[in-house]
Design an enzyme around this catalytic site. Structure first.
Site, PDB file in Angstrom:
ATOM      1  N   GLU A 331       0.808  -1.226   0.000  1.00  0.00           N
ATOM      2  CA  GLU A 331       0.000   0.000   0.000  1.00  0.00           C
ATOM      3  C   GLU A 331       0.840   1.276   0.000  1.00  0.00           C
ATOM      4  O   GLU A 331       0.323   2.362  -0.201  1.00  0.00           O
ATOM      5  CB  GLU A 331      -0.926   0.003   1.231  1.00  0.00           C
ATOM      6  CG  GLU A 331      -2.048  -1.027   1.179  1.00  0.00           C
ATOM      7  CD  GLU A 331      -1.648  -2.393   1.732  1.00  0.00           C
ATOM      8  OE1 GLU A 331      -0.446  -2.726   1.721  1.00  0.00           O
ATOM      9  OE2 GLU A 331      -2.562  -3.128   2.165  1.00  0.00           O
ATOM     10  N   LYS A 440      -1.625  -9.578  24.140  1.00  0.00           N
ATOM     11  CA  LYS A 440      -2.240  -8.718  25.151  1.00  0.00           C
ATOM     12  C   LYS A 440      -2.312  -9.475  26.471  1.00  0.00           C
ATOM     13  O   LYS A 440      -3.224 -10.264  26.699  1.00  0.00           O
ATOM     14  CB  LYS A 440      -3.614  -8.255  24.684  1.00  0.00           C
ATOM     15  CG  LYS A 440      -3.449  -7.344  23.473  1.00  0.00           C
ATOM     16  CD  LYS A 440      -4.736  -6.859  22.884  1.00  0.00           C
ATOM     17  CE  LYS A 440      -4.398  -5.902  21.743  1.00  0.00           C
ATOM     18  NZ  LYS A 440      -5.395  -5.847  20.692  1.00  0.00           N
TER      19      LYS A 440
HETATM   20  P1  ADP Z   1       2.064  -8.575   2.136  1.00  0.00           P
HETATM   21  O1  ADP Z   1       1.036  -7.632   2.705  1.00  0.00           O
HETATM   22  O2  ADP Z   1       1.768  -9.037   0.759  1.00  0.00           O
HETATM   23  O3  ADP Z   1       2.571  -9.594   3.110  1.00  0.00           O
HETATM   24  P2  ADP Z   1       3.741  -6.370   2.169  1.00  0.00           P
HETATM   25  O4  ADP Z   1       5.116  -6.225   1.636  1.00  0.00           O
HETATM   26  O5  ADP Z   1       2.729  -5.402   1.738  1.00  0.00           O
HETATM   27  O6  ADP Z   1       3.352  -7.786   1.807  1.00  0.00           O
HETATM   28  O7  ADP Z   1       3.810  -6.470   3.747  1.00  0.00           O
HETATM   29  C1  ADP Z   1       3.899  -5.314   4.495  1.00  0.00           C
HETATM   30  C2  ADP Z   1       4.116  -5.626   5.935  1.00  0.00           C
HETATM   31  O8  ADP Z   1       5.350  -6.315   6.131  1.00  0.00           O
HETATM   32  C3  ADP Z   1       4.238  -4.407   6.779  1.00  0.00           C
HETATM   33  O9  ADP Z   1       2.995  -3.860   7.127  1.00  0.00           O
HETATM   34  C4  ADP Z   1       5.004  -4.930   7.989  1.00  0.00           C
HETATM   35  O10 ADP Z   1       4.164  -5.573   8.896  1.00  0.00           O
HETATM   36  C5  ADP Z   1       5.907  -5.948   7.383  1.00  0.00           C
HETATM   37  N1  ADP Z   1       7.238  -5.367   7.186  1.00  0.00           N
HETATM   38  C6  ADP Z   1       7.753  -4.835   6.069  1.00  0.00           C
HETATM   39  N2  ADP Z   1       9.013  -4.428   6.274  1.00  0.00           N
HETATM   40  C7  ADP Z   1       9.316  -4.688   7.562  1.00  0.00           C
HETATM   41  C8  ADP Z   1      10.467  -4.487   8.400  1.00  0.00           C
HETATM   42  N3  ADP Z   1      11.581  -3.951   7.936  1.00  0.00           N
HETATM   43  N4  ADP Z   1      10.391  -4.878   9.682  1.00  0.00           N
HETATM   44  C9  ADP Z   1       9.266  -5.440  10.176  1.00  0.00           C
HETATM   45  N5  ADP Z   1       8.166  -5.659   9.443  1.00  0.00           N
HETATM   46  C10 ADP Z   1       8.173  -5.285   8.159  1.00  0.00           C
END
Ligand code: ADP
Length: 541
Positions: A331, A440
């Site tokens: 997004e 939680k």
């Molecule tokens: P999908 O939703 O298809 O799994 P995305 O690439 O859109 O793939 O995923 C995004 C999510 O991945 C983020 O909202 C976050 O939770 C996680 N994410 C991305 N980069 C990091 C990071 N460097 N550290 C921790 N979480 C991450």
């Protein structure tokens, strides 16, 4: 209004390939092909073939706004489609082949794809789905005549024959920069995948914004091994940013094992590479076994999930490669934040820098982030308060395809990322959890990610997940599900003892279960939903 007198030009994706072709005509694009051999050509060649693609689409009756899908690995033909499809005004839907079969059919139908371009690898996959894809008019296989397979797919065309029949004269159309350019679906770990629709404008500004020195710091000195798939968030925008900056581009095709990646890093003298932690785990595993080094590499960009501390140390201390930890999501195009150390932090010693390096980093110009509590009140940048992470900017979605009025986007334009984070006084953001994964316990929140990072820091643990399990007294308590390194004798007591050295007593998990393999989703991330289902009957004793 006292109007400025500068020219106005819509921001068009085609301008990137035109620029690279004209000003970096000899810069190479090197691809490992599905057929086997390594293919090389230049941005000049790519530009000419992208124009052939545009002519071919027009011959096939594709019009502006029509959707065209790809099911393909990273390679030069996929690049030609990135520019040929979007540049001609059609919309490129890069389908993630790792989705489950029913999700694949869902996204192709939902996007309304008229043509599917596919690599040889995915012919059997689509043969099994074809009866569920009534709107697809043509299947174009990304290979030459000699490699065309026997297939039951209807209306099949050979890509190289299609291009041969066209010429490379084509005027890229100029139209509204807000027109859709590409679509990526989120992996849909809950419910159906959702379509994020990028525009020419957002894509161009994202490519510019991610190129700057505080971003990926791209230049003509870079040779980039692009491991992050072109079917995942436009390969983090690098398929656009690399030609924009005249970077040499190296595309690994279907071979993502450590040895194959190392071979390309070495032979193509790559200076920069981008991928998720799982891929880097395979590469460093190979380097350890083989004794190879990374003499040309200067930096690696790691994102998609949190970077384990051991990985930062390994790259920086064993291989002298700078780690750039980045956060983003489908997004957000995806660049949200990127970790670069400010001068006063560079003066700290390495051990003091480590807690900062583990954070996901700072916004670059063009995207803004904030954290809010349950009542949408903005929380301070004190590094302590943690709340829902929201984003806003030129390349952040304003809704999903077919459901433009989504609850994820507030009236004031802030997009709710579903992540939970802190932001420190220097502006470094740290993801502490996904909203749905946080544990939680008795009114306090425990970060599952923090516990996972600590668990994988144990030398005998290969991978770990921490999930919330129901607890009669505390509502929820953490359970560690871990995979041991081969031959190790770590047990529940020793692992919990290790974790307790790093967190407050009330955060130490209540139990540990060792299994052979953790479930992963379509983008290689831990699938905690599946894991929770598998442990549905688990009870703390
Ligand atoms: P999908 O939703 O298809 O799994 P995305 O690439 O859109 O793939 O995923 C995004 C999510 O991945 C983020 O909202 C976050 O939770 C996680 N994410 C991305 N980069 C990091 C990071 N460097 N550290 C921790 N979480 C991450």
């Amino acid at each position: 209004m006292f109007k400025g007198l500068m020219q106005q030009q819509p921001l068009m994706i085609s301008s990137i390939i035109e620029f690279a072709e004209r000003w970096f005509p000899k810069v190479e694009v090197v691809s490992r092909t599905v057929e086997g051999p390594v293919h090389r050509y230049t941005y000049k060649d790519m530009g000419a073939r992208a124009r052939r693609v545009a002519n071919a689409l027009s011959s096939l009756g594709i019009e502006q706004g029509d959707r065209v899908a790809t099911l393909a690995w990273n390679g030069y033909r996929h690049m030609e489609l990135y520019f040929g499809v979007s540049g001609s005004g059609a919309v490129l839907h890069t389908v993630n082949p790792r989705l489950f079969a029913e999700q694949l059919a869902y996204v192709i139908n939902h996007a309304g794809d008229k043509i599917v371009f596919l690599d040889l690898t995915f012919v059997p996959l689509l043969e099994g789905l074809v009866s569920e894809l009534p709107d697809v008019e043509k299947y174009i296989i990304l290979t030459d005549r000699a490699h065309m397979p026997e297939t039951s797919l209807p209306n099949v065309i050979c890509y190289e024959e299609l291009l041969e029949a066209e010429n490379d004269t084509f005027e890229w159309p100029v139209f509204d920069e807000n027109a859709a350019s590409s679509i990526c679906y989120t992996s849909g770990t809950t419910g159906n995948p959702k379509g994020v629709v990028y525009s020419h404008r957002s894509t161009l500004i994202h490519a510019l914004g991610s190129s700057i020195p505080n971003g990926l710091s791209l230049s003509g000195n870079d040779s980039i091994l692009l491991v992050v798939p072109q079917f995942h968030v436009n390969s983090w925008g690098v398929s656009y940013a690399a030609p924009m900056n005249g970077c040499k581009l190296v595309l690994p095709g279907p071979m993502m094992d450590g040895a194959s990646l190392h071979e390309l890093l070495d032979s193509e003298k790559c200076t920069l590479s981008l991928a998720v932690p799982t891929v880097w785990m395979m590469l460093t595993g190979f380097l350890h076994e083989s004794g190879n080094k990374l003499p040309h590499m200067k930096r690696v960009v790691i994102g998609g999930s949190a970077v384990p501390e051991a990985m930062i140390r390994s790259f920086e201390q064993e291989y002298d490669v700078q780690v750039i930890h980045a956060w983003g999501m489908t997004e957000t195009s995806p660049l949200g934040t990127l970790n670069f150390l400010m001068p006063h932090l560079q003066e700290l010693d390495y051990e003091e820098q480590m807690p900062i390096k583990l954070k996901q980093g700072k916004s670059v110009f063009g995207i803004d982030i904030r954290i809010v509590d349950d009542n949408n009140q903005v929380l301070p940048h004190d590094g302590e308060a943690f709340g829902k992470l929201q984003a806003k900017g030129h390349w952040v979605t304003s809704g999903y395809f077919g459901e433009e009025q989504s609850d994820s986007v507030a009236k004031d334009g802030w997009f709710d990322t579903g992540d939970v984070a802190t932001i420190d006084p220097d502006g470094y953001m740290m993801i502490t959890d996904r909203t749905k994964d946080v544990i939680k316990s008795g009114g306090e929140w425990i970060s599952s990610i923090e516990l996972e990072n600590i668990a994988v820091g144990h030398p005998d643990i290969a991978e770990a997940a921490v999930i919330a399990m129901p607890h009669p007294k505390w509502d929820e308590r953490p359970l560690v599900v871990a995979v041991k390194n081969q031959g190790s004798d770590v047990n529940k007591e020793t692992l919990l003892q290790y974790i307790s050295q790093h967190v407050a007593k009330w955060q130490v998990p209540d139990d540990v279960v060792f299994i052979d393999e953790l479930p992963h989703g379509a983008t290689g991330k831990l699938n905690k939903l599946k894991l929770r289902e598998e442990f549905n009957d688990f009870r703390f004793s």
